[in-house]
Design an enzyme around this catalytic site. Structure first.
Site, PDB file in Angstrom:
ATOM      1  N   ARG A 228      28.680  28.206 -10.178  1.00 16.66           N
ATOM      2  CA  ARG A 228      29.439  29.445 -10.021  1.00 16.66           C
ATOM      3  C   ARG A 228      30.518  29.515 -11.109  1.00 16.66           C
ATOM      4  O   ARG A 228      31.091  28.482 -11.503  1.00 16.66           O
ATOM      5  CB  ARG A 228      30.133  29.485  -8.650  1.00 16.66           C
ATOM      6  CG  ARG A 228      29.200  29.751  -7.487  1.00 16.66           C
ATOM      7  CD  ARG A 228      28.644  31.176  -7.501  1.00 16.66           C
ATOM      8  NE  ARG A 228      27.841  31.457  -6.320  1.00 16.66           N
ATOM      9  CZ  ARG A 228      26.504  31.393  -6.263  1.00 16.66           C
ATOM     10  NH1 ARG A 228      25.806  31.041  -7.325  1.00 16.66           N
ATOM     11  NH2 ARG A 228      25.870  31.705  -5.155  1.00 16.66           N
ATOM     12  N   HIS A 276      22.995  34.830 -15.002  1.00 15.50           N
ATOM     13  CA  HIS A 276      22.811  34.326 -13.624  1.00 15.50           C
ATOM     14  C   HIS A 276      21.316  34.338 -13.238  1.00 15.50           C
ATOM     15  O   HIS A 276      20.917  34.939 -12.238  1.00 15.50           O
ATOM     16  CB  HIS A 276      23.637  35.169 -12.635  1.00 15.50           C
ATOM     17  CG  HIS A 276      23.941  34.449 -11.353  1.00 15.50           C
ATOM     18  ND1 HIS A 276      25.178  34.485 -10.747  1.00 15.50           N
ATOM     19  CD2 HIS A 276      23.164  33.667 -10.552  1.00 15.50           C
ATOM     20  CE1 HIS A 276      25.139  33.785  -9.618  1.00 15.50           C
ATOM     21  NE2 HIS A 276      23.921  33.265  -9.487  1.00 15.50           N
TER      22      HIS A 276
HETATM   23  P1  NAP Z   1      23.674  21.748  -1.466  1.00 16.91           P
HETATM   24  O1  NAP Z   1      22.320  21.241  -1.104  1.00 16.91           O
HETATM   25  O2  NAP Z   1      24.619  22.102  -0.375  1.00 16.91           O
HETATM   26  O3  NAP Z   1      24.325  20.645  -2.418  1.00 16.91           O
HETATM   27  C1  NAP Z   1      25.671  20.665  -2.756  1.00 16.91           C
HETATM   28  C2  NAP Z   1      26.048  19.328  -3.354  1.00 16.91           C
HETATM   29  O4  NAP Z   1      27.406  19.382  -3.798  1.00 16.91           O
HETATM   30  C3  NAP Z   1      25.971  18.176  -2.336  1.00 16.91           C
HETATM   31  O5  NAP Z   1      25.503  17.013  -2.955  1.00 16.91           O
HETATM   32  C4  NAP Z   1      27.444  18.009  -1.927  1.00 16.91           C
HETATM   33  O6  NAP Z   1      27.773  16.704  -1.475  1.00 16.91           O
HETATM   34  C5  NAP Z   1      28.122  18.284  -3.244  1.00 16.91           C
HETATM   35  N1  NAP Z   1      29.549  18.648  -3.038  1.00 16.91           N
HETATM   36  C6  NAP Z   1      30.053  19.690  -2.331  1.00 16.91           C
HETATM   37  N2  NAP Z   1      31.403  19.659  -2.361  1.00 16.91           N
HETATM   38  C7  NAP Z   1      31.741  18.576  -3.080  1.00 16.91           C
HETATM   39  C8  NAP Z   1      32.970  17.998  -3.457  1.00 16.91           C
HETATM   40  N3  NAP Z   1      34.153  18.545  -3.082  1.00 16.91           N
HETATM   41  N4  NAP Z   1      32.959  16.866  -4.194  1.00 16.91           N
HETATM   42  C9  NAP Z   1      31.774  16.289  -4.561  1.00 16.91           C
HETATM   43  N5  NAP Z   1      30.570  16.797  -4.248  1.00 16.91           N
HETATM   44  C10 NAP Z   1      30.557  17.919  -3.512  1.00 16.91           C
HETATM   45  O7  NAP Z   1      23.559  23.055  -2.391  1.00 16.91           O
HETATM   46  P2  NAP Z   1      22.359  23.478  -3.360  1.00 16.91           P
HETATM   47  O8  NAP Z   1      21.290  24.154  -2.601  1.00 16.91           O
HETATM   48  O9  NAP Z   1      22.001  22.309  -4.202  1.00 16.91           O
HETATM   49  O10 NAP Z   1      23.099  24.594  -4.258  1.00 16.91           O
HETATM   50  C11 NAP Z   1      24.222  24.271  -5.038  1.00 16.91           C
HETATM   51  C12 NAP Z   1      24.853  25.512  -5.631  1.00 16.91           C
HETATM   52  O11 NAP Z   1      24.061  26.015  -6.706  1.00 16.91           O
HETATM   53  C13 NAP Z   1      24.973  26.713  -4.705  1.00 16.91           C
HETATM   54  O12 NAP Z   1      26.064  26.576  -3.834  1.00 16.91           O
HETATM   55  C14 NAP Z   1      25.142  27.864  -5.668  1.00 16.91           C
HETATM   56  O13 NAP Z   1      26.511  28.076  -5.940  1.00 16.91           O
HETATM   57  C15 NAP Z   1      24.462  27.351  -6.947  1.00 16.91           C
HETATM   58  N6  NAP Z   1      23.276  28.164  -7.273  1.00 16.91           N
HETATM   59  C16 NAP Z   1      23.243  28.854  -8.434  1.00 16.91           C
HETATM   60  C17 NAP Z   1      22.128  29.582  -8.773  1.00 16.91           C
HETATM   61  C18 NAP Z   1      22.024  30.309 -10.078  1.00 16.91           C
HETATM   62  O14 NAP Z   1      21.058  31.033 -10.303  1.00 16.91           O
HETATM   63  N7  NAP Z   1      22.944  30.144 -10.980  1.00 16.91           N
HETATM   64  C19 NAP Z   1      21.030  29.613  -7.900  1.00 16.91           C
HETATM   65  C20 NAP Z   1      21.086  28.878  -6.732  1.00 16.91           C
HETATM   66  C21 NAP Z   1      22.219  28.150  -6.411  1.00 16.91           C
HETATM   67  P3  NAP Z   1      27.144  16.127  -0.095  1.00 16.91           P
HETATM   68  O15 NAP Z   1      25.683  15.881  -0.439  1.00 16.91           O
HETATM   69  O16 NAP Z   1      27.874  14.882   0.139  1.00 16.91           O
HETATM   70  O17 NAP Z   1      27.324  17.185   0.936  1.00 16.91           O
HETATM   71  C1  GLV Z   2      22.256  32.191  -6.423  1.00 12.88           C
HETATM   72  O1  GLV Z   2      23.188  32.190  -7.161  1.00 12.88           O
HETATM   73  C2  GLV Z   2      22.187  31.460  -5.188  1.00 12.88           C
HETATM   74  O2  GLV Z   2      23.221  30.955  -4.741  1.00 12.88           O
HETATM   75  O3  GLV Z   2      21.091  31.367  -4.632  1.00 12.88           O
END
Ligand code: NAP
Ligand code: GLV
Length: 313
Positions: A228, A276
């Site tokens: 983000r 994005h």
């Molecule tokens: P997720 O499965 O919830 O993984 C989040 C990771 O971040 C986990 O390993 C979590 O640790 C870690 N984390 C959270 N807060 C933290 C902190 N304060 N310090 C250290 N580590 C921390 O989420 P995801 O599905 O992988 O998605 C991640 C993010 O990608 C989304 O929230 C979104 O913002 C972004 N995204 C972007 C796009 C795009 O097109 N640009 C698309 C999809 C997603 P734990 O494992 O210990 O909980």
């Molecule tokens: C896109 O940014 C998502 O969070 O899926």
């Protein structure tokens, strides 16, 4: 069973058709045409404040993305914006892990193989061998090794790069040296050649990529931000690029989207900008996942991806 949809671009027809196929027992209505009527589930992306506040009819709210900041941010305007006791459920991969791994791997290989330098040489009509990077010296750090980050980290490790991961709680990812929490942050960051950010946006992670963090990386490191915009202090990145601390950045997300035409990032050739798109919500995969979760909830089975409202992801 009734599903209420909200998508900001108002293009409802393919979603309604998709849910009609995947969940024929459900009637799908748009938020605009069904305001005030009780429904069972809401399926939303960046909903307006008035959609969820005070609702007592909903059994769950399904987010059409992995990041839930677009829902949780409603609490900044109104602390009671979210329906009490109703689970908010995010997408769990749903085809995004592979897309993100492609995007990040492309950027890493472009930096590792010095393809921008060769492109500049081509512009100048120069045929010249450049000293290659050594894989063993090209340590990559993935900040956030959750669903998407673990997929990215495993993919990069399969290319033979040394890969580190950082998360809140301790993790094991094959081929990846994992670090956790504030205590593990410095060891994770120190000397990285590439930092990949795939953290969720929460009060703890906002502005996390600032001058102090960038200075911990190796001189001439690269940044890839696919999470983000508000994770990054944009002026600190510009200064770090101008000082040579950061050799280049690939940014898919920004504080203001679309990135305004006057933004200084547009004029910095060492910063690559994409709108994005690193991991798009794939309609068919997302509908199939949400339909499966609705069936599980109906049958009293547990589901993955329920957001912890305290943690913010
Ligand atoms: P997720 O499965 O919830 O993984 C989040 C990771 O971040 C986990 O390993 C979590 O640790 C870690 N984390 C959270 N807060 C933290 C902190 N304060 N310090 C250290 N580590 C921390 O989420 P995801 O599905 O992988 O998605 C991640 C993010 O990608 C989304 O929230 C979104 O913002 C972004 N995204 C972007 C796009 C795009 O097109 N640009 C698309 C999809 C997603 P734990 O494992 O210990 O909980
Ligand atoms: C896109 O940014 C998502 O969070 O899926």
């Amino acid at each position: 069973m009734k599903l209420q949809l909200y998508v900001p671009d108002g293009r409802y027809a393919p979603w309604i058709e998709g849910f009609a196929q995947a969940l024929p027992e459900a009637q799908c209505v748009t938020w605009e045409e069904s305001q005030g009527q009780p429904v069972d589930y809401a399926v939303v992306w960046r909903p307006p404040l008035e959609m969820l506040k005070g609702r007592r009819d909903l059994k769950a709210v399904f987010n059409l993305g992995a990041g839930v900041d677009g829902i949780l941010r409603l609490r900044d305007t109104d602390p009671d914006a979210l329906p009490a006791g109703v689970p908010i459920v995010r997408l769990d991969d749903a085809g995004m892990g592979a897309q993100m791994a492609e995007y990040v791997t492309h950027a890493v290989l472009r930096y590792f193989r010095r393809l921008d330098d060769y492109a500049a040489q081509q512009q100048a009509g120069t045929w010249k061998f450049l000293k290659p990077n050594r894989r063993a010296d090209f340590t990559i750090g993935v900040m956030g090794v959750g669903t998407l980050g673990a997929h990215i980290a495993r993919t990069l490790a399969a290319f033979g790069f040394p890969v580190r991961g950082w998360s809140r709680s301790p993790k094991t990812v094959e081929g990846v040296q994992c670090h956790a929490g504030e205590a593990g942050q410095a060891t994770f960051l120190d000397g990285l050649r590439v930092l990949v950010n795939v953290l969720p946006l929460t009060p703890e992670t906002e502005n996390i990529i600032d001058a102090a963090l960038l200075n911990r990386l190796a001189k001439g490191a690269y940044l890839i931000n696919v999470a983000r915009g508000p994770h990054l202090v944009e002026e600190d990145l510009l200064a770090a690029v101008q000082q040579g601390q950061i050799a280049g950045a690939t940014l898919d997300v920004f504080r203001t989207e679309p990135l305004p035409p006057e933004h200084p990032f547009w004029g910095e050739p060492r910063i690559t900008i994409t709108p994005h798109i690193s991991a798009l919500t794939l309609r068919e995969d997302s509908i199939a996942q949400i339909a499966d979760k609705i069936r599980a909830l109906r049958d009293g089975r547990p589901i993955a991806g329920v957001v912890d409202l305290q943690r913010g992801y």
